[in-house]
Design a protein around this motif. Structure first.
Motif, PDB file in Angstrom:
ATOM      1  N   THR A  91       7.245  12.487  -3.453  1.00 38.77           N
ATOM      2  CA  THR A  91       8.048  11.631  -2.583  1.00 38.77           C
ATOM      3  C   THR A  91       7.144  10.641  -1.854  1.00 38.77           C
ATOM      4  OG1 THR A  91       9.485  13.512  -2.231  1.00 38.77           O
ATOM      5  CG2 THR A  91       9.779  11.653  -0.739  1.00 38.77           C
ATOM      6  N   HIS A  92       6.021  11.160  -1.361  1.00 38.74           N
ATOM      7  CA  HIS A  92       5.130  10.309  -0.579  1.00 38.74           C
ATOM      8  C   HIS A  92       4.525   9.197  -1.428  1.00 38.74           C
ATOM      9  CE1 HIS A  92       3.143   9.697   3.234  1.00 38.74           C
ATOM     10  NE2 HIS A  92       2.086   9.288   2.551  1.00 38.74           N
ATOM     11  N   ARG A  93       4.097   9.573  -2.644  1.00 35.78           N
ATOM     12  CA  ARG A  93       3.476   8.554  -3.501  1.00 35.78           C
ATOM     13  C   ARG A  93       4.495   7.523  -3.959  1.00 35.78           C
ATOM     14  NH1 ARG A  93      -1.605   9.056  -7.093  1.00 35.78           N
ATOM     15  NH2 ARG A  93      -2.359   9.108  -4.969  1.00 35.78           N
ATOM     16  N   ILE A  94       5.660   7.992  -4.411  1.00 32.30           N
ATOM     17  CA  ILE A  94       6.665   7.058  -4.924  1.00 32.30           C
ATOM     18  C   ILE A  94       7.141   6.139  -3.802  1.00 32.30           C
ATOM     19  CG2 ILE A  94       9.002   6.893  -5.889  1.00 32.30           C
ATOM     20  CD1 ILE A  94       8.320   9.547  -7.404  1.00 32.30           C
ATOM     21  N   SER A  95       7.394   6.716  -2.605  1.00 34.04           N
ATOM     22  CA  SER A  95       7.851   5.873  -1.499  1.00 34.04           C
ATOM     23  C   SER A  95       6.745   4.897  -1.098  1.00 34.04           C
ATOM     24  CB  SER A  95       8.296   6.728  -0.309  1.00 34.04           C
ATOM     25  OG  SER A  95       7.230   7.508   0.181  1.00 34.04           O
ATOM     26  N   GLY A  96       5.497   5.344  -1.125  1.00 38.31           N
ATOM     27  CA  GLY A  96       4.376   4.461  -0.774  1.00 38.31           C
ATOM     28  C   GLY A  96       4.290   3.265  -1.709  1.00 38.31           C
ATOM     29  N   VAL A  97       4.386   3.546  -3.013  1.00 37.41           N
ATOM     30  CA  VAL A  97       4.281   2.465  -4.000  1.00 37.41           C
ATOM     31  C   VAL A  97       5.480   1.521  -3.887  1.00 37.41           C
ATOM     32  CG1 VAL A  97       4.314   1.948  -6.469  1.00 37.41           C
ATOM     33  CG2 VAL A  97       2.836   3.770  -5.601  1.00 37.41           C
ATOM     34  N   LEU A  98       6.694   2.084  -3.748  1.00 34.49           N
ATOM     35  CA  LEU A  98       7.881   1.233  -3.647  1.00 34.49           C
ATOM     36  C   LEU A  98       7.837   0.370  -2.383  1.00 34.49           C
ATOM     37  CD1 LEU A  98      10.772   3.503  -4.980  1.00 34.49           C
ATOM     38  CD2 LEU A  98       9.650   1.582  -6.104  1.00 34.49           C
ATOM     39  N   LEU A  99       7.349   0.952  -1.276  1.00 31.97           N
ATOM     40  CA  LEU A  99       7.225   0.168  -0.045  1.00 31.97           C
ATOM     41  C   LEU A  99       6.270  -0.999  -0.252  1.00 31.97           C
ATOM     42  CD1 LEU A  99       7.087   2.907   2.738  1.00 31.97           C
ATOM     43  CD2 LEU A  99       8.854   1.162   2.439  1.00 31.97           C
ATOM     44  N   THR A 100       5.162  -0.725  -0.950  1.00 36.25           N
ATOM     45  CA  THR A 100       4.191  -1.784  -1.220  1.00 36.25           C
ATOM     46  C   THR A 100       4.845  -2.907  -2.019  1.00 36.25           C
ATOM     47  OG1 THR A 100       2.547  -0.034  -1.298  1.00 36.25           O
ATOM     48  CG2 THR A 100       1.858  -2.197  -2.068  1.00 36.25           C
ATOM     49  N   ALA A 137      11.124   8.511   4.895  1.00 34.95           N
ATOM     50  CA  ALA A 137      10.513   9.628   4.173  1.00 34.95           C
ATOM     51  C   ALA A 137       8.999   9.474   4.165  1.00 34.95           C
ATOM     52  CB  ALA A 137      11.052   9.690   2.742  1.00 34.95           C
ATOM     53  N   HIS A 138       8.535   8.240   3.945  1.00 39.07           N
ATOM     54  CA  HIS A 138       7.090   8.016   3.898  1.00 39.07           C
ATOM     55  C   HIS A 138       6.447   8.274   5.255  1.00 39.07           C
ATOM     56  CE1 HIS A 138       3.498   6.431   1.928  1.00 39.07           C
ATOM     57  NE2 HIS A 138       3.186   5.951   3.110  1.00 39.07           N
ATOM     58  N   MET A 139       7.138   7.834   6.298  1.00 40.63           N
ATOM     59  CA  MET A 139       6.571   8.014   7.634  1.00 40.63           C
ATOM     60  C   MET A 139       6.582   9.493   8.045  1.00 40.63           C
ATOM     61  SD  MET A 139       7.476   6.087  11.169  1.00 40.63           S
ATOM     62  CE  MET A 139       8.821   7.155  11.570  1.00 40.63           C
ATOM     63  N   ALA A 140       7.710  10.155   7.835  1.00 40.98           N
ATOM     64  CA  ALA A 140       7.776  11.586   8.185  1.00 40.98           C
ATOM     65  C   ALA A 140       6.771  12.374   7.350  1.00 40.98           C
ATOM     66  CB  ALA A 140       9.195  12.107   7.971  1.00 40.98           C
ATOM     67  N   CYS A 155      -9.502  15.821  -1.348  1.00 36.07           N
ATOM     68  CA  CYS A 155      -8.276  16.636  -1.358  1.00 36.07           C
ATOM     69  C   CYS A 155      -7.100  15.841  -0.798  1.00 36.07           C
ATOM     70  CB  CYS A 155      -8.496  17.908  -0.539  1.00 36.07           C
ATOM     71  SG  CYS A 155      -6.983  18.795  -0.137  1.00 36.07           S
ATOM     72  N   HIS A 156      -5.969  15.862  -1.528  1.00 34.28           N
ATOM     73  CA  HIS A 156      -4.769  15.135  -1.099  1.00 34.28           C
ATOM     74  C   HIS A 156      -3.725  16.039  -0.451  1.00 34.28           C
ATOM     75  CE1 HIS A 156      -5.059  10.951  -2.683  1.00 34.28           C
ATOM     76  NE2 HIS A 156      -6.031  11.500  -3.397  1.00 34.28           N
ATOM     77  N   THR A 157      -4.129  17.247  -0.064  1.00 38.70           N
ATOM     78  CA  THR A 157      -3.194  18.167   0.585  1.00 38.70           C
ATOM     79  C   THR A 157      -1.912  18.385  -0.233  1.00 38.70           C
ATOM     80  OG1 THR A 157      -4.094  17.311   2.657  1.00 38.70           O
ATOM     81  CG2 THR A 157      -2.229  18.768   2.876  1.00 38.70           C
TER      82      THR A 157
HETATM   83  C1  HEM Z   1       5.096   4.164   8.858  1.00 39.84           C
HETATM   84  C2  HEM Z   1       3.964   4.751   9.062  1.00 39.84           C
HETATM   85  C3  HEM Z   1       3.127   5.261   7.899  1.00 39.84           C
HETATM   86  C4  HEM Z   1       2.457   6.444   7.924  1.00 39.84           C
HETATM   87  C5  HEM Z   1       2.413   7.477   9.054  1.00 39.84           C
HETATM   88  C6  HEM Z   1       1.768   6.556   6.639  1.00 39.84           C
HETATM   89  C7  HEM Z   1       0.936   7.616   6.291  1.00 39.84           C
HETATM   90  C8  HEM Z   1       0.283   7.737   5.085  1.00 39.84           C
HETATM   91  C9  HEM Z   1      -0.699   8.769   4.769  1.00 39.84           C
HETATM   92  C10 HEM Z   1      -1.190   9.884   5.689  1.00 39.84           C
HETATM   93  C11 HEM Z   1      -1.112   8.569   3.469  1.00 39.84           C
HETATM   94  C12 HEM Z   1      -2.152   9.407   2.705  1.00 39.84           C
HETATM   95  C13 HEM Z   1      -1.536  10.299   1.649  1.00 39.84           C
HETATM   96  C14 HEM Z   1      -2.536  11.091   0.814  1.00 39.84           C
HETATM   97  O1  HEM Z   1      -3.483  11.697   1.374  1.00 39.84           O
HETATM   98  O2  HEM Z   1      -2.376  11.134  -0.416  1.00 39.84           O
HETATM   99  C15 HEM Z   1      -0.386   7.413   2.976  1.00 39.84           C
HETATM  100  C16 HEM Z   1      -0.481   6.905   1.677  1.00 39.84           C
HETATM  101  C17 HEM Z   1       0.098   5.729   1.249  1.00 39.84           C
HETATM  102  N1  HEM Z   1       0.878   4.851   1.981  1.00 39.84           N
HETATM  103 FE1  HEM Z   1       1.508   5.181   3.900  1.00 39.84          FE
HETATM  104  N2  HEM Z   1       2.041   5.470   5.861  1.00 39.84           N
HETATM  105  C18 HEM Z   1       2.875   4.627   6.582  1.00 39.84           C
HETATM  106  C19 HEM Z   1       3.383   3.402   6.174  1.00 39.84           C
HETATM  107  C20 HEM Z   1       3.190   2.825   4.916  1.00 39.84           C
HETATM  108  C21 HEM Z   1       3.744   1.559   4.505  1.00 39.84           C
HETATM  109  C22 HEM Z   1       4.590   0.626   5.376  1.00 39.84           C
HETATM  110  C23 HEM Z   1       3.364   1.368   3.187  1.00 39.84           C
HETATM  111  C24 HEM Z   1       3.639   0.229   2.263  1.00 39.84           C
HETATM  112  C25 HEM Z   1       3.366  -0.995   2.510  1.00 39.84           C
HETATM  113  C26 HEM Z   1       2.582   2.531   2.789  1.00 39.84           C
HETATM  114  C27 HEM Z   1       2.024   2.708   1.540  1.00 39.84           C
HETATM  115  C28 HEM Z   1       1.268   3.802   1.150  1.00 39.84           C
HETATM  116  C29 HEM Z   1       0.719   4.020  -0.167  1.00 39.84           C
HETATM  117  C30 HEM Z   1       0.880   3.136  -1.391  1.00 39.84           C
HETATM  118  C31 HEM Z   1      -0.008   5.238  -0.117  1.00 39.84           C
HETATM  119  C32 HEM Z   1      -0.763   5.925  -1.247  1.00 39.84           C
HETATM  120  C33 HEM Z   1       0.068   7.062  -1.799  1.00 39.84           C
HETATM  121  C34 HEM Z   1      -0.755   8.212  -2.340  1.00 39.84           C
HETATM  122  O3  HEM Z   1      -1.997   8.193  -2.311  1.00 39.84           O
HETATM  123  O4  HEM Z   1      -0.153   9.182  -2.815  1.00 39.84           O
HETATM  124  N3  HEM Z   1       2.485   3.385   3.861  1.00 39.84           N
HETATM  125  N4  HEM Z   1       0.456   6.937   3.969  1.00 39.84           N
END
Ligand code: HEM
Ligand code: SF4
Ligand code: SF4
Ligand code: FES
Lengths: 115, 238
Positions: A18-27, A72-75, B202-204
């Motif tokens: 969920t975190h990775r997919i939401s992260g990529v889609l947000l980007t 979902a990404h933030m939580a 580690c990615h937890t």
């Molecule tokens: C709203 C507050 C946000 C928080 C608290 C947050 C937190 C995090 C954290 C802790 C990670 C590391 C995950 C890991 O260790 O694998 C991460 C990864 C990432 N975030 Fe966020 N993020 C936020 C907002 C955003 C936004 C707005 C975007 C998009 C523009 C974004 C895009 C990504 C991407 C692409 C990754 C890499 C995913 C991965 O490695 O699996 N994030 N985020």
């Protein structure tokens, strides 16, 4: 040899996906969002047509999905930071349930506001 | 309970295939019992490892129906959905033959993570007193029962992505030593786990925590290392 889906089928792994997919889609979506905001600054007519376009149900659904993704990404991100920075042990699964709950709640609130 | 189990076992090395066997289903049967039956009664050429049969030595781990497990303490009834078993070697390790993997890299990484104790006392000194209720001692307790089975290493996706990653077991070991108040090689140890292949990789995902048969959470230890490394870096110690 590598693992298949059976090794990954547990809640913490779904949380990672969920975190990775939401992260990529947000980007991918965020530039679009800023482009829309930019339009708001650059003349009313353009914004007007954009707002009319965004009134369609499908676009509304897209907006809602985006809010769900961000929630979902933030939580999920806060959950990871808590797991890593607090000396946790026993409540990691509760934390996961909490993160899922918060994201659904935010998305529902947004849906109520839309309606 | 069916009379017979349908068992698929990996034969060969990295290249190979599953071979099917039929094994009588018994009460309280473990997966290791099944493998042993095949080797003793059906096909003596089958290679696999075990020693203690009671969850102490850590040598019997395999991939059972897709999930890494200790086989001597995994009951067939717990894992054999509709009396089918698929038994393969551990993941993320080179396969020597059939169910036996080459564990050298796994153990070499314990050494690389500075997994050895270094004390400063001799046998002439008094015993070191470590209070059971101290924070450090409790953290050691949480991970000290590791049997070195490799289940966590086999389950970790980061090891698959990044083969030089030290992995959950070695890092968890390093964490128990970071909390050993008698140890005098702390800076060296933190430096050893701080690199690209160390704790920050580690990615937890918690795959390791989910699967460890001893109920250890390597993830918790790795998170501890991340904090300790951060602190030492900020203080300019490493
Ligand atoms: C709203 C507050 C946000 C928080 C608290 C947050 C937190 C995090 C954290 C802790 C990670 C590391 C995950 C890991 O260790 O694998 C991460 C990864 C990432 N975030 Fe966020 N993020 C936020 C907002 C955003 C936004 C707005 C975007 C998009 C523009 C974004 C895009 C990504 C991407 C692409 C990754 C890499 C995913 C991965 O490695 O699996 N994030 N985020
Ligand atoms: S928590 Fe870290 S060490 Fe454990 S399986 Fe996940 S990535 Fe690997
Ligand atoms: S941490 Fe658990 S899974 Fe990993 S080697 Fe030790 S006992 Fe096995
Ligand atoms: S045979 Fe020793 S742990 Fe399974």
């Amino acid at each position: 040899m590598k693992n298949d889906y059976r090794a990954r089928n547990h809640p913490a792994y779904w949380a990672f996906l969920t975190h990775r997919i939401s992260g990529v889609l947000l980007t991918l979506f965020l530039p679009l969002h800023f482009w829309a905001l930019g339009n708001a600054l650059h003349g009313e007519a353009k914004l007007e047509s954009f707002l009319r376009w965004s009134d369609q149900p499908l676009v509304k659904f897209g907006e809602w999905a985006l809010v769900l993704l961000l929630a979902a990404h933030m939580a999920g991100g806060v959950r990871l930071l808590m797991l890593e920075f607090l000396d946790w042990r026993d409540w990691s699964k509760t934390l996961l349930a909490g993160a899922a709950g918060v994201s659904v709640a935010v998305a529902l609130l947004f849906l109520l506001n839309l309606a | 309970m069916a009379a017979m189990l349908k068992v698929k076992i990996w034969r060969g090395a990295e290249a190979g295939q599953f071979q099917e066997y039929e094994v009588p289903r018994l009460e309280s049967q473990t997966v290791l019992d099944v493998v042993t039956y095949v080797q003793r009664r059906l096909d003596p050429s089958l290679a696999y490892r075990f020693a203690c049969r009671v969850g102490v030595c850590g040598s019997c781990a395999m991939t059972v129906n897709g999930v890494s497990r200790w086989t001597c303490r995994t009951h067939v009834s717990k894992v054999a959905a509709d009396d089918h078993l698929e038994i393969a070697p551990l993941r993320n390790l080179p396969v020597i033959r059939d169910l036996a993997t080459d564990m050298r890299e796994f153990f070499d990484k314990w050494a690389k993570a500075r997994g050895q104790f270094t004390g400063s006392q001799t046998r002439k000194d008094e015993f070191a007193a470590v209070k059971p209720e101290s924070k450090e001692r409790k953290r050691v307790d949480a991970a000290i029962e590791c049997i070195g089975c490799g289940v966590c290493y086999s389950s970790c996706e980061v090891v698959t992505w990044k083969p030089d990653y030290l992995g959950p077991a070695a890092l968890s070991r390093a964490w128990t030593l970071v909390n050993d108040v008698r140890d005098v090689a702390q800076q060296e140890r933190l430096a050893a786990v701080a690199g690209d292949a160390g704790c920050h990789a580690c990615h937890t995902h918690l795959n390791c925590t989910e699967r460890c048969p001893k109920g250890i959470s390597p993830t918790a230890g790795i998170a501890g290392l991340k904090r300790a490394v951060l602190k030492a870096t900020l203080k300019g110690e490493i």
